[in-house]
Design a protein around this motif. Structure first.
Motif, PDB file in Angstrom:
ATOM      1  N   ALA A 182      13.462  17.903  -2.100  1.00 13.24           N
ATOM      2  CA  ALA A 182      14.306  16.721  -2.292  1.00 13.24           C
ATOM      3  C   ALA A 182      15.682  16.940  -1.692  1.00 13.24           C
ATOM      4  CB  ALA A 182      14.423  16.421  -3.786  1.00 13.24           C
ATOM      5  N   TRP A 183      16.258  15.867  -1.183  1.00  8.37           N
ATOM      6  CA  TRP A 183      17.612  15.920  -0.647  1.00  8.37           C
ATOM      7  C   TRP A 183      18.280  14.577  -0.887  1.00  8.37           C
ATOM      8  CZ3 TRP A 183      13.086  15.546   1.998  1.00  8.37           C
ATOM      9  CH2 TRP A 183      12.926  14.478   2.884  1.00  8.37           C
ATOM     10  N   GLN A 184      19.575  14.530  -0.660  1.00  3.04           N
ATOM     11  CA  GLN A 184      20.316  13.339  -1.067  1.00  3.04           C
ATOM     12  C   GLN A 184      21.522  13.125  -0.167  1.00  3.04           C
ATOM     13  OE1 GLN A 184      21.941  13.919  -4.980  1.00  3.04           O
ATOM     14  NE2 GLN A 184      22.726  11.826  -5.155  1.00  3.04           N
ATOM     15  N   GLN A 185      21.789  11.868   0.130  1.00  4.05           N
ATOM     16  CA  GLN A 185      23.028  11.519   0.815  1.00  4.05           C
ATOM     17  C   GLN A 185      23.872  10.661  -0.123  1.00  4.05           C
ATOM     18  OE1 GLN A 185      20.087  11.307   2.730  1.00  4.05           O
ATOM     19  NE2 GLN A 185      20.569  11.857   4.845  1.00  4.05           N
ATOM     20  N   VAL A 186      25.179  10.914  -0.133  1.00  2.00           N
ATOM     21  CA  VAL A 186      26.078  10.134  -0.982  1.00  2.00           C
ATOM     22  C   VAL A 186      27.192   9.586  -0.091  1.00  2.00           C
ATOM     23  CG1 VAL A 186      27.603  10.193  -2.993  1.00  2.00           C
ATOM     24  CG2 VAL A 186      25.596  11.690  -2.935  1.00  2.00           C
ATOM     25  N   SER A 187      27.456   8.288  -0.227  1.00  3.89           N
ATOM     26  CA  SER A 187      28.497   7.690   0.629  1.00  3.89           C
ATOM     27  C   SER A 187      29.855   8.298   0.272  1.00  3.89           C
ATOM     28  CB  SER A 187      28.530   6.176   0.435  1.00  3.89           C
ATOM     29  OG  SER A 187      28.862   5.879  -0.905  1.00  3.89           O
ATOM     30  N   GLN A 188      30.792   8.245   1.202  1.00  2.00           N
ATOM     31  CA  GLN A 188      32.106   8.865   0.986  1.00  2.00           C
ATOM     32  C   GLN A 188      32.790   8.297  -0.262  1.00  2.00           C
ATOM     33  OE1 GLN A 188      33.108  11.357   2.998  1.00  2.00           O
ATOM     34  NE2 GLN A 188      31.386  11.156   4.403  1.00  2.00           N
ATOM     35  N   ASP A 189      32.575   7.004  -0.531  1.00  2.00           N
ATOM     36  CA  ASP A 189      33.222   6.418  -1.718  1.00  2.00           C
ATOM     37  C   ASP A 189      32.384   6.617  -2.990  1.00  2.00           C
ATOM     38  OD1 ASP A 189      31.119   4.662  -1.406  1.00  2.00           O
ATOM     39  OD2 ASP A 189      32.361   2.921  -0.908  1.00  2.00           O
ATOM     40  N   ARG A 190      31.289   7.339  -2.879  1.00  2.00           N
ATOM     41  CA  ARG A 190      30.419   7.687  -4.026  1.00  2.00           C
ATOM     42  C   ARG A 190      29.730   6.480  -4.665  1.00  2.00           C
ATOM     43  NH1 ARG A 190      30.061  12.395  -3.411  1.00  2.00           N
ATOM     44  NH2 ARG A 190      31.838  13.393  -2.507  1.00  2.00           N
ATOM     45  N   LYS A 191      29.784   5.342  -3.986  1.00  2.00           N
ATOM     46  CA  LYS A 191      29.206   4.146  -4.608  1.00  2.00           C
ATOM     47  C   LYS A 191      27.718   4.012  -4.336  1.00  2.00           C
ATOM     48  CE  LYS A 191      33.280   1.331  -5.064  1.00  2.00           C
ATOM     49  NZ  LYS A 191      34.206   0.485  -4.366  1.00  2.00           N
ATOM     50  N   ILE A 222      10.062   9.047   5.853  1.00  2.00           N
ATOM     51  CA  ILE A 222      11.126   9.600   4.997  1.00  2.00           C
ATOM     52  C   ILE A 222      11.697  10.869   5.634  1.00  2.00           C
ATOM     53  CG2 ILE A 222      11.551  10.716   2.765  1.00  2.00           C
ATOM     54  CD1 ILE A 222       9.434   8.818   1.558  1.00  2.00           C
ATOM     55  N   VAL A 223      10.812  11.713   6.136  1.00  2.00           N
ATOM     56  CA  VAL A 223      11.263  12.992   6.700  1.00  2.00           C
ATOM     57  C   VAL A 223      12.016  12.757   8.014  1.00  2.00           C
ATOM     58  CG1 VAL A 223      10.515  15.244   7.565  1.00  2.00           C
ATOM     59  CG2 VAL A 223       9.424  14.275   5.534  1.00  2.00           C
ATOM     60  N   ALA A 224      11.535  11.813   8.827  1.00  2.00           N
ATOM     61  CA  ALA A 224      12.233  11.551  10.088  1.00  2.00           C
ATOM     62  C   ALA A 224      13.585  10.885   9.844  1.00  2.00           C
ATOM     63  CB  ALA A 224      11.360  10.703  11.013  1.00  2.00           C
ATOM     64  N   MET A 225      13.736  10.240   8.704  1.00  2.00           N
ATOM     65  CA  MET A 225      15.046   9.647   8.382  1.00  2.00           C
ATOM     66  C   MET A 225      16.034  10.699   7.886  1.00  2.00           C
ATOM     67  SD  MET A 225      14.417   5.941   6.751  1.00  2.00           S
ATOM     68  CE  MET A 225      12.865   5.163   7.170  1.00  2.00           C
ATOM     69  N   ASP A 226      15.588  11.928   7.757  1.00  2.00           N
ATOM     70  CA  ASP A 226      16.492  13.037   7.454  1.00  2.00           C
ATOM     71  C   ASP A 226      17.055  13.546   8.789  1.00  2.00           C
ATOM     72  OD1 ASP A 226      17.784  15.024   6.047  1.00  2.00           O
ATOM     73  OD2 ASP A 226      16.061  16.382   6.031  1.00  2.00           O
ATOM     74  N   GLY A 227      17.208  12.640   9.727  1.00  2.00           N
ATOM     75  CA  GLY A 227      17.677  12.996  11.053  1.00  2.00           C
ATOM     76  C   GLY A 227      17.964  11.728  11.836  1.00  2.00           C
ATOM     77  N   VAL A 228      18.096  11.879  13.167  1.00  2.00           N
ATOM     78  CA  VAL A 228      18.233  10.691  14.016  1.00  2.00           C
ATOM     79  C   VAL A 228      16.818  10.161  14.220  1.00  2.00           C
ATOM     80  CG1 VAL A 228      19.062   9.790  16.200  1.00  2.00           C
ATOM     81  CG2 VAL A 228      20.234  11.713  15.126  1.00  2.00           C
ATOM     82  N   TYR A 279      16.119   2.055   7.689  1.00  2.00           N
ATOM     83  CA  TYR A 279      16.994   3.024   8.361  1.00  2.00           C
ATOM     84  C   TYR A 279      18.268   2.337   8.867  1.00  2.00           C
ATOM     85  CZ  TYR A 279      18.542   6.463  11.845  1.00  2.00           C
ATOM     86  OH  TYR A 279      19.279   7.356  12.582  1.00  2.00           O
ATOM     87  N   LYS A 280      18.099   1.168   9.456  1.00  2.00           N
ATOM     88  CA  LYS A 280      19.270   0.477  10.009  1.00  2.00           C
ATOM     89  C   LYS A 280      20.202   0.007   8.888  1.00  2.00           C
ATOM     90  CE  LYS A 280      17.587  -0.678  14.474  1.00  2.00           C
ATOM     91  NZ  LYS A 280      17.227  -1.684  15.465  1.00  2.00           N
ATOM     92  N   LYS A 281      19.589  -0.448   7.798  1.00  2.00           N
ATOM     93  CA  LYS A 281      20.395  -0.926   6.676  1.00  2.00           C
ATOM     94  C   LYS A 281      21.252   0.211   6.106  1.00  2.00           C
ATOM     95  CE  LYS A 281      19.902  -3.314   2.303  1.00  2.00           C
ATOM     96  NZ  LYS A 281      18.953  -3.751   1.288  1.00  2.00           N
ATOM     97  N   ARG A 331      24.697   4.272   7.981  1.00  2.00           N
ATOM     98  CA  ARG A 331      25.944   5.028   7.738  1.00  2.00           C
ATOM     99  C   ARG A 331      25.764   6.033   6.610  1.00  2.00           C
ATOM    100  NH1 ARG A 331      29.154   4.845  12.036  1.00  2.00           N
ATOM    101  NH2 ARG A 331      29.215   2.762  12.879  1.00  2.00           N
ATOM    102  N   LEU A 332      25.063   5.587   5.559  1.00  2.00           N
ATOM    103  CA  LEU A 332      24.821   6.473   4.423  1.00  2.00           C
ATOM    104  C   LEU A 332      24.002   7.692   4.865  1.00  2.00           C
ATOM    105  CD1 LEU A 332      24.769   7.080   1.357  1.00  2.00           C
ATOM    106  CD2 LEU A 332      22.821   5.518   1.158  1.00  2.00           C
ATOM    107  N   ILE A 333      22.954   7.422   5.647  1.00  2.00           N
ATOM    108  CA  ILE A 333      22.066   8.497   6.083  1.00  2.00           C
ATOM    109  C   ILE A 333      22.789   9.443   7.046  1.00  2.00           C
ATOM    110  CG2 ILE A 333      20.012   8.991   7.492  1.00  2.00           C
ATOM    111  CD1 ILE A 333      18.778   6.399   6.308  1.00  2.00           C
ATOM    112  N   ALA A 334      23.485   8.877   8.024  1.00  2.00           N
ATOM    113  CA  ALA A 334      24.040   9.711   9.096  1.00  2.00           C
ATOM    114  C   ALA A 334      25.398  10.299   8.745  1.00  2.00           C
ATOM    115  CB  ALA A 334      24.138   8.892  10.379  1.00  2.00           C
TER     116      ALA A 334
END
Ligand code: GLA
Length: 731
Positions: free
Chosen positions: A653-662, A596-602, A627-629, A632-635
């Motif tokens: 805790a941290w969060q990524q949100v896609s540009q379209d917020r979906k 989980i922590v390494a996915m907060d990066g490349v 990660y591959k799935k 785009r959301l993560i990076a």
């Protein structure tokens, strides 16, 4: 128009989508800084500057008997020295018979389409179709002949202003520059905090917030690299500023060498912030007709707190800085051999690790240190970029081909700026390293630093690196730099030019990187300096991702990546899953949490998969699939820090949100637990308030408003160091 000059009010106006930046020519030709903040209508802002006769604040001669006009308190765009302004100046120079006074009067301006090209150094670029303009204001000092060109590229849609400075000697005698700041930002008030990012090797970019108080608070580096100790980024903010509210101003230097950011509260309660090359030990001779180019500074303002400021930097660094084709391409999941084998390997061992890596679903295998010269330890061979055939009998070409046959790409580690005393290169060219005559050189990790201020040394490195890249099928290079520079003396420069060495070193480094990339444009470069010792925007121009820290402990990484995220996007921070007990801290954390922590990066791995159980391997396969799935959301998703690890000791805790917020990914890691613990909640961010979301694996659907206002319960069954990733989808 993003850039205007109002001739009636003599005001330069820079506008981005949400901010305005105003400068005004004073009645005597000085350039005053009037405003930087929320976008305002086109009005005369003259009233903001209140003139008064202040004791011991001298007046320029041209003010005649007007004792109310003093540079001592006027807000300035670029402050010249010994001119009656006693705050820390933007420029210091010596010429003629030792004169140092300088007064920069506005002598002209130009508004040009496009972005400013920073000579010899990286800078932000405008992308095709993007609007942007550059204002250049020329300040002149007729006595010394120094001409100072201030340039401002406005990235209107991105809410960014990129500043830089060029100094030209139009006089007839040599001048010596001793300080040239890339940016000066004067505020007429000082009720602010300063936020900066400090740390050390294995613990980079800790977040520090201090009140601006009387005197000068400065951060910087004199280590030859931007350093683990301080990052060339700082934020000035209101006392009430938090993640989601309040005004803040960011200052980021696109520079990889010795830098300075200083914040000075003056006697009248005003604030000046300067940023640029560290003047300590710096000087630069300018012959008549010559020009000195200062690095670029990237400025951003937000009226809605740190999160928005981070989003501005993330976007511009992701899209307008990095020049590699990987700017937009998904980064390969890699497995690096360092913590898997250190120096202890041969070809067979590497192939067996790579085979298991391929079986996990990894895309790229990286052979770290130890493959060249007589390198079996860190005390020899840097500089000898030939294969170690004793260790790797099959050689790099065959090894890389075999690794490709497994379906993997191949990457390699180099440390081109260094030389070991125990090396062929050193025996041939002992004078190629930085050291002072008559003194043994200061060592770091047993190694010496090559003198990149010399063109012949740079050319050698370019040839050597092109040679390495032609050794086999190589798609990735980890470019390391493993010590701080001590001596700054070059055998090829005159006595009075030695103050130029560290800056010339950096220019040499950029030249080398430019040439190597030109020849190998498709290679993915990863930056590294003992982890995150040179994590700056200038390196990101060449190397779209940087090894964030040599510390792979998942819990320590929470703080390191938290601090890094203030300026730098997830797509720049390389982060790996390693084994437990962790090699740096001895801590044991679940494999799931490390993922989980390494996915907060490349994302990648740095372990020996031949030693993993079948269960662990299956878990890694799941991590890679996940990660591959959601790559785009993560990076590229908008990044939200949901907790502050310095304040919340229970979970991060941290969060990524896609540009379209979906779509959104929420990550939570438990950092401490108590018996019969309180139920804790985490409030989500960035969702559409009036739309509903389902959380994968949970019952029901909830409005964005509810999830952001009341939050979600942190699952109570998570024990210490356990973590969870939650996927939210708009219903
Ligand atoms: C540095 C890097 C490590 C590793 C070693 C190899 O410390 O940060 O990741 O590459 O060098 O010597």
């Amino acid at each position: 128009m993003a850039v205007r000059y109002n001739a009636d009010t003599k005001t330069f106006i820079l506008e981005t989508k949400n901010s305005s930046y105003l400068m005004k020519v004073s009645r005597y030709g000085n350039l005053l800084h009037m405003y930087y903040g929320d976008r305002i209508p086109d009005e005369d802002v003259d009233y903001l500057v209140v003139l008064a006769d202040r004791g011991f604040s001298p007046n320029p001669n041209e003010a005649g008997n007007d004792r109310t006009f003093s540079l001592d308190f006027l807000p300035q765009e670029f402050s010249t020295s010994r001119s009656g302004d006693y705050r820390s100046p933007s420029i210091e120079a010596v010429w003629g018979r030792g004169e140092v006074s300088c007064s920069g009067k506005v002598a002209g301006y130009e508004i040009c389409p496009g972005a400013e090209k920073i000579e010899g150094m990286p800078g932000l670029r405008l992308m095709p179709g993007e609007k942007g303009e550059t204002l250049i204001i020329r300040l002149e000092d007729t006595v010394s002949g120094l001409e100072i060109s201030l340039s401002y590229t406005v990235f209107e849609e991105k809410d960014v202003i990129a500043r830089s400075v060029r100094v030209t000697n139009r006089g007839e005698e040599t001048a010596r520059l001793e300080k040239v700041m890339s940016v000066t930002l004067d505020f007429m008030e000082s009720d602010f905090d300063l936020v900066y990012f400090s740390g050390r090797h294995l613990m980079e970019r800790g977040v520090r917030r201090i009140p601006v108080s009387d005197g000068i608070h400065s951060i910087g580096s004199s280590r030859g690299a931007s350093s683990h100790q301080y990052n060339p980024f700082a934020i000035v903010c209101g006392k009430d500023c938090g993640e989601d509210n309040g005004q803040c101003w960011g200052i980021s230097l696109v520079y990889s060498g010795c830098f300075l950011i200083e914040a000075e509260k003056d006697q009248f309660g005003q604030l000046r912030v300067n940023g640029g090359i560290n003047p300590q030990g710096f000087s630069f001779l300018l012959e008549p007709g010559e020009t000195f180019q200062a690095p670029q500074a990237v400025l951003a303002w937000s009226g809605r707190g740190f999160t928005e400021l981070s989003h501005i930097y993330h976007r511009i660094f992701r899209e307008n800085l990095c020049r590699s084709p990987y700017r937009k391409k998904p980064r390969p999941v890699l497995l690096n051999s360092w913590e898997a084998a250190y120096f202890d390997f041969d070809g067979e061992k590497i192939l067996s690790i790579a085979k298991e890596a391929a079986d996990l679903g990894v895309d790229l295998f990286v052979l770290d240190d130890g493959w060249f010269g007589c390198r079996n330890n860190d005390d020899a061979a840097l500089g000898d970029w030939t294969e170690n055939r004793e260790k790797l009998k099959m050689g790099i070409r065959e090894l890389s081909e075999k690794i490709h046959d497994m379906g993997l790409q191949f990457g390699i580690w180099v440390e081109p700026e260094m030389v070991s005393e125990e090396s062929e290169l050193y025996r041939r060219h002992p004078d190629w390293c930085l050291r002072e005559p008559g003194r043994p050189a200061v060592r770091g990790r047993y190694q010496l630093v090559l003198d990149l201020s010399r063109r012949d040394v740079c050319d050698y490195i370019i040839e050597a690196m092109n040679g390495v890249l032609d050794m086999g099928k190589i798609e990735y290079v980890k470019w390391d730099m493993n010590r701080s520079i001590a001596e700054a003396w070059s055998a090829l420069l005159d006595r009075n030019r030695q103050g130029e060495v560290l800056h010339r070193y950096i220019l040499g480094l950029y030249y080398v990187m430019d040439q190597v990339i030109l020849k190998h444009p498709d290679v993915l470069f990863c930056g590294c300096a003992g982890g995150g010792g040179r994590f700056d925007p200038a390196m990101l121009y060449y190397q779209p991702q940087i090894w964030c820290s040599d510390n792979t402990d998942a819990v320590n990484r929470l703080k390191i990546q938290y601090g890094t995220s203030f300026a730098y996007p997830v797509s720049t921070m390389e982060a790996h899953v390693s084994v437990c007990p962790n090699h740096q801290t001895g801590r044991i954390t679940p494999l799931n949490t490390r993922g989980i922590v390494a996915m907060d990066g490349v994302f990648g791995y740095e372990l020996d998969p031949t030693r993993m159980t079948e269960e662990e391997k299956e878990e890694c396969r799941d991590q890679i699939r996940f990660y591959k799935k959601y790559y785009r959301l993560i990076a590229e998703g908008d990044y939200y820090r949901l907790t502050n690890p310095y304040e919340n000791r229970y979970f991060t805790a941290w969060q990524q949100v896609s540009q379209d917020r979906k779509k959104s990914l929420v990550s939570i890691v438990i950092t401490d637990r108590e018996g019969n613990d309180a139920q804790r909640y985490v409030k989500l961010k960035g969702l559409e308030a009036d739309r509903f979301y389902r959380i994968e694996g949970w019952k029901g659907k909830y409005s964005g408003k509810l999830l952001m206002s009341a939050g979600i319960p942190v699952p109570a069954d998570l024990t210490e160091y356990a973590g969870i990733q939650l996927i939210l989808k708009m219903a």
